[in-house]
Scaffold this active site. Sequence first.
Site, PDB file in Angstrom:
ATOM      1  N   SER A  74      -3.551   2.709  11.189  1.00  0.00           N
ATOM      2  CA  SER A  74      -2.844   1.765  10.338  1.00  0.00           C
ATOM      3  C   SER A  74      -1.546   1.437  11.067  1.00  0.00           C
ATOM      4  CB  SER A  74      -2.554   2.433   8.991  1.00  0.00           C
ATOM      5  OG  SER A  74      -1.713   1.621   8.209  1.00  0.00           O
ATOM      6  N   LYS A  78      -0.808  -3.798   8.706  1.00  0.00           N
ATOM      7  CA  LYS A  78      -0.060  -4.005   7.474  1.00  0.00           C
ATOM      8  C   LYS A  78       0.393  -5.467   7.467  1.00  0.00           C
ATOM      9  CE  LYS A  78       0.040   0.062   5.555  1.00  0.00           C
ATOM     10  NZ  LYS A  78      -0.445   0.279   4.173  1.00  0.00           N
ATOM     11  N   LYS A 105      -6.052  -1.430  11.637  1.00  0.00           N
ATOM     12  CA  LYS A 105      -5.634  -2.024  10.358  1.00  0.00           C
ATOM     13  C   LYS A 105      -4.190  -2.466  10.496  1.00  0.00           C
ATOM     14  CE  LYS A 105      -4.167   0.273   6.147  1.00  0.00           C
ATOM     15  NZ  LYS A 105      -4.518   1.332   5.172  1.00  0.00           N
ATOM     16  N   ASP A 134      -3.943  -4.720   5.350  1.00  0.00           N
ATOM     17  CA  ASP A 134      -3.555  -4.033   4.111  1.00  0.00           C
ATOM     18  C   ASP A 134      -2.249  -4.633   3.614  1.00  0.00           C
ATOM     19  OD1 ASP A 134      -2.975  -2.336   2.021  1.00  0.00           O
ATOM     20  OD2 ASP A 134      -2.958  -0.495   3.224  1.00  0.00           O
ATOM     21  N   ASP A 180      -7.379   0.101  -2.874  1.00  0.00           N
ATOM     22  CA  ASP A 180      -6.693   1.370  -2.602  1.00  0.00           C
ATOM     23  C   ASP A 180      -5.953   1.750  -3.887  1.00  0.00           C
ATOM     24  OD1 ASP A 180      -4.759   3.287  -1.902  1.00  0.00           O
ATOM     25  OD2 ASP A 180      -4.108   2.304  -0.078  1.00  0.00           O
ATOM     26  N   GLU A 184      -7.331  -5.188   2.333  1.00  0.00           N
ATOM     27  CA  GLU A 184      -7.037  -4.066   1.432  1.00  0.00           C
ATOM     28  C   GLU A 184      -5.944  -4.444   0.440  1.00  0.00           C
ATOM     29  OE1 GLU A 184      -6.433  -0.479   3.688  1.00  0.00           O
ATOM     30  OE2 GLU A 184      -5.577   0.598   1.975  1.00  0.00           O
TER      31      GLU A 184
HETATM   32  O1  OSB Z   1      -1.617   1.745   1.745  1.00  0.00           O
HETATM   33  O2  OSB Z   1      -2.729   2.957   3.087  1.00  0.00           O
HETATM   34  C1  OSB Z   1      -1.662   2.662   2.573  1.00  0.00           C
HETATM   35  C2  OSB Z   1       1.117   4.772   4.156  1.00  0.00           C
HETATM   36  C3  OSB Z   1       1.911   5.029   3.048  1.00  0.00           C
HETATM   37  C4  OSB Z   1       1.567   4.485   1.837  1.00  0.00           C
HETATM   38  C5  OSB Z   1       0.421   3.688   1.714  1.00  0.00           C
HETATM   39  C6  OSB Z   1      -0.386   3.458   2.807  1.00  0.00           C
HETATM   40  C7  OSB Z   1      -0.004   3.976   4.056  1.00  0.00           C
HETATM   41  C8  OSB Z   1      -0.751   3.728   5.285  1.00  0.00           C
HETATM   42  C9  OSB Z   1      -0.581   4.724   6.384  1.00  0.00           C
HETATM   43  O3  OSB Z   1      -1.433   2.750   5.480  1.00  0.00           O
HETATM   44  C10 OSB Z   1      -1.832   5.423   6.704  1.00  0.00           C
HETATM   45  C11 OSB Z   1      -1.581   6.574   7.618  1.00  0.00           C
HETATM   46  O4  OSB Z   1      -1.283   7.703   7.141  1.00  0.00           O
HETATM   47  O5  OSB Z   1      -1.672   6.356   8.825  1.00  0.00           O
HETATM   48 MG    MG Z   2      -3.568   0.893   1.516  1.00  0.00          MG
END
Ligand code: OSB
Ligand code: MG
Length: 376
Positions: free
Chosen positions: A136, A164, A162, A189, A239, A214
């Site tokens: 991510s 953000k 992924k 996401d 999620d 997402e």
């Molecule tokens: O939405 O998946 C999410 C981190 C903190 C809060 C929400 C999310 C995330 C991540 C990080 O996407 C995922 C990771 O730990 O690498």
């Molecule tokens: Mg998420």
Amino acid sequence: MLTIDAVHLREINMPLAFPFETSFGVTTTRRILLVEIESEGLTAWGECVAGEHPYYSDECIDTAWIVTENELAPRLVGQEVAGGCGCPELFRQVRGHRMAKAALENAVWDLEAQKKKLPLADLLGGTRNVIPCGVSIGIQSSPAALFDKIEQALAEGYQRIKLKCKPGWDTRIFEQVRTRWPDILLSCDANSAYRVRDIDHIVEWDEFKLLMIEQPLWYDDFYFHSMLQKRLETAICLDESIRNRRDALAAIDMESCRIINVKVGRVGGFSEAIAVHNATAERGVPVWCGGMLETGIGRAHNIALSSLPNFSLPGDVSASRRYWAEDIIEPEVTVSARGEITVPDGIGSGYTVLRDRIEALTVRRRTVRAAARVMA
Ligand code: OSB
Ligand code: MG
């Protein structure tokens, strides 16, 4: 049966190796609640994944601390529990606070695995020896900085990228990434950054052949995601909206999504995560394991969960060094050149918790013993 002798709470402060930016802000240092449970000479750890602020969910470390100390730990200490699956019943009177509950329940599963001399993954019903991994990647200061991060993750073997996203860091970015990498597994996401007025804008992303989009809309929504999913070729993945098995069933029935992200903290512990897994497996909806910037303790639990058969898509469970200069478990989690993590076959989580390192990072602590038990 396991007799729970004591629950130790601690807060550790741990700087991230790299700042992590999402649609709700930047995280540079994590404040993390760890629990350690003592039972009959055994000890096991759990990590509460609640954030520093109530932005991703309505829990944060400070609410989790109070609820764990005053409500949950007193319901556990002095009790005999059959194992991890006995925790939801003990905690039933407390509504919500699922991340706080999960930290304790997961530690009890870990204790149960130790007592039965089994790997935690086996106890949970895991079948995979290796799990597929993705990353991510947070919002960056520039597209060039993002491309460097993607290049590095692909060179390390990660199977899915992924991104953000948020309004202003979306269509143009996806377009550039797709031009440069036409064939990679790519997803995004939004962490609930969009509204119904943005639906036409989101529908334009179909051309980028994303694996999924997402949580584009509200964190507690099914209905408008269902409206959006009807307009999209691309799968929506929920999620934040999925708090338990019933939510997964509702989302699947309403066609609010075609993929589900399972986070063991968000659903309240391994018992409910397994229930979500089984319900989605029966309905042919694939799941993957989400991440919450965990230390090695939470990461080890995510690896065990990801070994269940319906975790068929690469998860956000990646190497320790993507997050931390030094993790608090040994060995640290590593990812192979094929983008896989090997599920450990040792007893319990299969990792050693580094107590001295945790001690050095601890900023507050509290112990709850049997005398403090609440009579429900
Ligand atoms: O939405 O998946 C999410 C981190 C903190 C809060 C929400 C999310 C995330 C991540 C990080 O996407 C995922 C990771 O730990 O690498
Ligand atoms: Mg998420």
